[in-house]
Scaffold this active site. Structure first.
Site, short mmCIF file in Angstrom:
data_model
loop_
_atom_site.label_atom_id
_atom_site.label_comp_id
_atom_site.label_asym_id
_atom_site.label_seq_id
_atom_site.Cartn_x
_atom_site.Cartn_y
_atom_site.Cartn_z
N HIS A 25 21.91 20.22 31.56
CA HIS A 25 21.78 18.76 31.62
C HIS A 25 20.62 18.30 30.75
O HIS A 25 20.76 17.40 29.91
CB HIS A 25 21.56 18.32 33.07
N GLU A 26 19.47 18.92 30.96
CA GLU A 26 18.30 18.54 30.17
C GLU A 26 18.47 18.95 28.71
O GLU A 26 17.96 18.28 27.81
CB GLU A 26 17.04 19.18 30.76
N HIS A 29 20.01 16.09 26.81
CA HIS A 29 19.01 15.10 26.39
C HIS A 29 18.20 15.63 25.20
O HIS A 29 17.96 14.91 24.22
CB HIS A 29 18.04 14.80 27.54
#
Length: 377
Positions: A25-26, A29
């Site tokens: 998920h990170e 980003h």
């Protein structure tokens, strides 16, 4: 009944399931930020004090926090939780400020924020595509083969040979569509549109309620129509079709999450059914005991949950940022920083309250409150 996984195995399974999903998920980003030239100061899996890490040649600190319940990427210029420009940001030299998150165009900031949930959905799609390739897809026609005695279907007058076209106003393509609709709506009134002897009919139905116990002794309250198919149809899925099947299945799961969330908000489902980290850890351990296939499927489900929850329009979550970006796009100017600040404070309070609630539910599921009431009594 299968013996439970135990505390240590549950913790291990929790870390194996959640840790990689938080990382990817990170990473979404991070990769989007780097693609648009934003300097990344820190990449953390877990919150709280750092227990280990390193700094790469780009100056990014990669680290692990002691509380493995999430993570974050801190971009250059992120001087407040709402990622709003501040006096400190304005005072940066122009060259340094150009590499910050706030200096990027609106569409780039939106992509950077959305990249985290999107990669969670992609992980789930990849897993589900693998399952579709390995096991095929259930495509049993929604034709009734049997009607249980004293069931909701029998009370509604359904008969073997009826082909269901829709239930609750939602079109039905397979028998599994009917099951997905009914399982999360115990006791609810609905309508069924069907074809009987070439004639289209609409009949009212009140779904039944059944209680099921899984192999670990967990009890679930489910909706039941009381019908069965004439036979199961499992069709093989090719390489090119597998991603299409996976995307469709992901959409179905998101739809069930939306329905369940609305049931809780509208009071039709008790908030006691909301679970937190302890529930996830216990489920992870149980699925790991059942085998790698069950565990990997749970990872896909958790990944979809992470993507869905993070896209909710709640300040502090990715969806909250995207909501303000949408407002900015419509108004053609940023929202007043004071409004954003208060909205994010409210978001923090809402998330903290939710964490307290789900933790209380988790402890209740372990019998803590019953034990305490027994001691007090």
């Amino acid at each position: 009944m299968i013996e439970g996984p135990g505390f240590l195995l549950s913790v291990l399974a929790f870390l194996l399931a959640l840790g990689p999903l938080v990382f990817v998920h990170e990473l979404g980003h991070y990769l989007a930020g780097r693609r648009f030239g934003v300097k990344v100061e820190a990449f953390s899996v877990g919150f709280g004090r750092e227990i280990g890490g390193f700094t790469d040649r780009h100056g990014t600190r990669w680290k692990f926090g002691w509380l493995p319940l999430g993570g974050y990427v801190r971009f250059a210029g992120d001087m407040n939780p709402a990622s709003q420009p501040s006096a400190e940001w304005l005072s940066l030299p122009a060259a340094e400020r150009s590499g910050t998150f706030q200096a990027k165009p609106l569409w780039q900031r939106a992509i950077i924020v959305a990249a985290g949930p999107i990669i969670n959905f992609l992980v789930a799609i990849l897993i589900l595509a693998g399952f579709a390739l390995a096991y095929g897809e259930s495509r049993t026609p929604p034709t009734i083969g049997l009607v249980g005695p004293n069931s909701a279907a029998a009370a509604a007058g359904l008969r073997p040979g009826d082909r269901i076209l829709s239930i609750g106003g939602r079109s039905v393509d397979t028998f599994d569509d009917v099951a997905r609709y009914t399982r999360i709506r115990p006791g609810e009134a609905s309508t069924i549109q069907l074809v009987r002897e070439g004639q289209v009919q609409t009949v009212p139905v009140t779904l039944g309620t059944t209680t099921e116990r899984d192999r670990f002794g967990n009890v679930f309250r489910l909706g039941q129509l009381g019908i069965g198919p004439a036979g199961r149809v499992i069709e093989p899925v090719g390489v090119l079709e597998a991603p299409v099947v996976a995307v469709r299945q992901t959409g179905q799961m998101v739809g069930m999450m939306v329905d369940t969330l609305w049931q809780i908000v509208s009071g039709r489902r008790p908030v006691s059914e909301l679970g937190g980290p302890i529930s996830i850890a216990r489920a992870s351990g149980e699925q790991l005991v059942l085998g790698p296939q069950a565990f990997v499927f749970l990872v896909a489900l958790i990944s979809i949950n992470l993507g869905f929850i993070n896209l909710l329009p709640v300040p502090m979550l990715d969806g909250g940022h995207l909501l303000f970006y949408a407002i900015e796009a419509v108004r053609r100017r940023p929202t007043d920083p004071r409004v954003v600040e208060w909205a994010f404070r409210g978001g923090v309070m809402a998330i903290l309250a939710l964490m307290v609630l789900v933790t209380a539910n988790d402890l209740g599921s372990l019998g803590l409150w019953r034990g305490l009431s027994g001691l007090i009594g």
